[in-house]
Design an enzyme around this catalytic site. Structure first.
Site, PDB file in Angstrom:
ATOM      1  N   LYS A 183       7.291  16.901   2.987  1.00 31.12           N
ATOM      2  CA  LYS A 183       6.072  17.704   2.843  1.00 31.12           C
ATOM      3  C   LYS A 183       5.425  18.006   4.193  1.00 31.12           C
ATOM      4  O   LYS A 183       4.898  19.093   4.414  1.00 31.12           O
ATOM      5  CB  LYS A 183       5.091  16.961   1.931  1.00 31.12           C
TER       6      LYS A 183
ATOM      7  N   GLN B  63       2.725  -2.484   6.649  1.00 33.25           N
ATOM      8  CA  GLN B  63       2.657  -3.404   7.779  1.00 33.25           C
ATOM      9  C   GLN B  63       3.399  -4.709   7.522  1.00 33.25           C
ATOM     10  O   GLN B  63       4.193  -5.163   8.340  1.00 33.25           O
ATOM     11  CB  GLN B  63       1.191  -3.721   8.103  1.00 33.25           C
TER      12      GLN B  63
ATOM     13  N   GLU C 257       2.677 -14.383   2.460  1.00 30.29           N
ATOM     14  CA  GLU C 257       1.597 -13.467   2.077  1.00 30.29           C
ATOM     15  C   GLU C 257       1.032 -13.896   0.733  1.00 30.29           C
ATOM     16  O   GLU C 257       1.626 -14.722   0.021  1.00 30.29           O
ATOM     17  CB  GLU C 257       2.101 -12.022   2.020  1.00 30.29           C
TER      18      GLU C 257
ATOM     19  N   HIS D  44      -6.574  -2.673  -2.262  1.00 24.59           N
ATOM     20  CA  HIS D  44      -6.309  -3.722  -1.282  1.00 24.59           C
ATOM     21  C   HIS D  44      -7.626  -4.307  -0.804  1.00 24.59           C
ATOM     22  O   HIS D  44      -8.551  -3.570  -0.456  1.00 24.59           O
ATOM     23  CB  HIS D  44      -5.521  -3.146  -0.102  1.00 24.59           C
TER      24      HIS D  44
ATOM     25  N   ARG E 295      -3.752  -9.781  -4.610  1.00 23.24           N
ATOM     26  CA  ARG E 295      -4.698  -8.763  -4.145  1.00 23.24           C
ATOM     27  C   ARG E 295      -5.784  -8.429  -5.163  1.00 23.24           C
ATOM     28  O   ARG E 295      -6.948  -8.263  -4.800  1.00 23.24           O
ATOM     29  CB  ARG E 295      -3.932  -7.490  -3.774  1.00 23.24           C
TER      30      ARG E 295
ATOM     31  N   HIS F 256      -5.044   1.452  -2.549  1.00 19.81           N
ATOM     32  CA  HIS F 256      -3.875   1.139  -1.732  1.00 19.81           C
ATOM     33  C   HIS F 256      -2.548   1.552  -2.350  1.00 19.81           C
ATOM     34  O   HIS F 256      -1.699   2.116  -1.663  1.00 19.81           O
ATOM     35  CB  HIS F 256      -3.853  -0.355  -1.438  1.00 19.81           C
TER      36      HIS F 256
ATOM     37  N   ARG G 155       0.737  -5.255  -7.838  1.00 24.50           N
ATOM     38  CA  ARG G 155       1.943  -5.476  -7.036  1.00 24.50           C
ATOM     39  C   ARG G 155       1.812  -6.695  -6.140  1.00 24.50           C
ATOM     40  O   ARG G 155       0.819  -6.861  -5.441  1.00 24.50           O
ATOM     41  CB  ARG G 155       2.247  -4.240  -6.186  1.00 24.50           C
TER      42      ARG G 155
END
Length: 484
Positions: free
Chosen positions: A35, A47, A115, A228, A275, A336, A371
């Site tokens: 696009k 990240q 994480e 997020h 999250r 997010h 997620r």
């Protein structure tokens, strides 16, 4: 017209689109459409890293599967989750072979970080810019492939099903051209620009989902939207710079307006809760303290470690006047990621014959309603490879000719009215943020229905403004319809 006929057209040049091209039979003629510029995509902004059990003696796929199910509120598709965690090792090894440079320990072994929501250190990463590293290396491979034609700054305006596959209306350099294919892969990313504040790139307007919806594909769980918890909060720009989950994985604290840690009041996992849990906690703490001022603080860690581990975040924050090694960084939740999308099976197939969807625009069911960190790049790889393998198995039975649909551009058309996208963003930000506002959602839905009717009955010039505004209206319609 032969030059406009392809075996496969892939729309989107993020990780899933590029990996689809790499995984297709090299004898197939492929058109890859971007696009905007080739690296402007959500994948390149990722990240943290890629989660997976790969040469991991202290980890197990059952643990990764369980963490994914817990984070997703057990609303996941357990079959596709099992595929995701089982086949992670195959694709992690493949992209390493393609040159992806994951960080390593002094002894040369691959470094794995932690994480939120993960029970083990299983995140492979390239500093704090893993997505860009992956996209860069996948793109470099695709650019060497003689069977792939890459077209950048090209907008998919319309898709029609034909007896031999699909016809697509592509706008490039203000000229509409028709390109035909036997197989169509949508890898068009998410819907972040549906909100006033998002971590997503400018292209994330849901175009591919809208096209699939108009073709008759099933759209599922579009209201499963992840906010997020730690986006940089400068309160000025629509695109919010993400402070990676891995900063908390390395020990950062979340602080309220009084400089106090507060996660202990909401979840025993503290800053490493999933999250959605952290975002909800921030919203509840905001109500409790009557303040929207929140901070991320990793200043108690060794400054050299922080700068080396998070060079991109450190640099970007310095440009905003904050030193990650010394200062409390202002953060606040923002849009997010999309867990729902174009419904597909375990081979990325939609209900429309020979239409595939991969990456964030698809709904494989692996994420449930939230997620797990660093599962997105993994999903992009695993299911785009599986989709490509399904196409490879069908090639011999594909038609040899190409039917072409004639797209007729409207005459006497006018530009789409200014301000529609801004209005839609305001409605969604107010009605369906971390904790939805039912009253605002009901009121907003009535206005969205009016805008949807405007596009159905109006005579507008088909350009980027039109396609994006129509996509955002359609996305808002489908989301609010599910939640009111």
């Amino acid at each position: 017209m032969v030059q406009n006929n392809y075996d496969v057209i892939i729309v989107g040049t993020g990780a899933s689109g590029l990996y689809s091209a790499i995984s297709l039979d090299p004898n197939l003629k492929v058109l890859l459409i971007s696009k905007n510029e080739l690296t402007l995509c959500n994948s390149a902004l990722a990240q943290g890293g890629i989660a997976g059990v790969y040469k991991s003696p202290n980890d197990d796929i059952s643990l990764h599967q369980n963490d994914t199910l817990i984070a997703g509120g057990f609303k996941n598709n357990i079959d596709t989750v099992h595929i995701l965690v089982s086949e992670a090792c195959k694709d992690i090894e493949h992209i390493i072979q393609l040159g992806v440079d994951f960080d390593r320990n002094p002894d040369g072994s691959l470094h794995r970080t932690l994480e939120g929501g993960h029970s083990k250190n299983r995140i492979f990463h390239h500093k704090d810019a893993t997505g860009f590293e992956v996209v860069k290396k996948l793109l470099a491979k695709v650019q060497t492939m003689q069977n792939v034609t890459i077209m950048d700054n090209a907008l998919l305006c319309n898709v029609k099903k034909t007896s031999t596959g699909f016809s697509t209306d592509i706008l490039k350099d203000d000229v509409h051209k028709t390109y035909n294919c036997h197989f169509l892969i949508l890898a068009t990313g998410g819907i972040g620009r549906l909100y006033e504040y998002t971590t997503n790139s400018a292209i994330a307007t849901g175009n591919g989902i809208m096209m699939a919806y108009e073709l008759g594909a099933d759209i599922k769980n579009l209201n499963f939207i992840q906010f997020h918890p730690t986006a940089f909060n400068n309160k000025h720009t629509r695109e919010c710079f993400l402070i990676s989950e891995s900063v908390r994985g390395e020990g950062a604290y979340l602080l309220n307006c009084n400089g106090e840690r507060f996660m202990q009041n909401y979840d025993e996992r503290l800053e490493l809760a999933p999250r959605d849990v952290v975002s909800h906690a921030i919203m509840l703490e905001s109500k409790k303290t009557n303040s929207s001022d929140f901070y991320l603080d990793i200043s108690h860690k060794d400054p050299e470690f922080v700068k080396n581990r998070f060079p991109m975040i450190y640099k970007n924050l310095l440009e905003q006047g904050y030193d990650l090694t010394k200062d409390r960084i202002p953060i606040y939740p923002c849009q997010h990621y999309l867990m729902g999308g174009i419904n597909v099976d375990s081979f990325a197939r939609t209900k429309i014959n020979n239409l595939y969807a991969v990456g964030e625009c698809s709904h494989t069911g692996v994420h449930g309603n939230n997620r797990l960190a660093s599962n997105s790049l993994l999903e992009a790889l695993v299911f785009s490879r599986r989709g490509a393998s399904d196409i490879n198995s069908k090639v011999l039975s594909a038609p040899k000719d190409f039917e072409q649909f004639e797209f007729i551009q409207p005459t006497d058309a006018i530009k789409v009215p200014h301000g529609i996208r801004t209005e839609v963003r305001h409605i969604m930000q107010k009605s369906y943020f971390v904790i939805p506002d039912k009253k605002s959602a009901v009121e907003g839905f009535e206005r969205i229905k009016e805008l949807k009717k405007l596009f159905a009955e109006g005579n507008f010039i088909v350009d980027n403004d039109y396609v994006e505004a129509k996509s955002l209206v359609t996305m808002a319609y489908l989301i609010l319809k599910e939640v009111i």
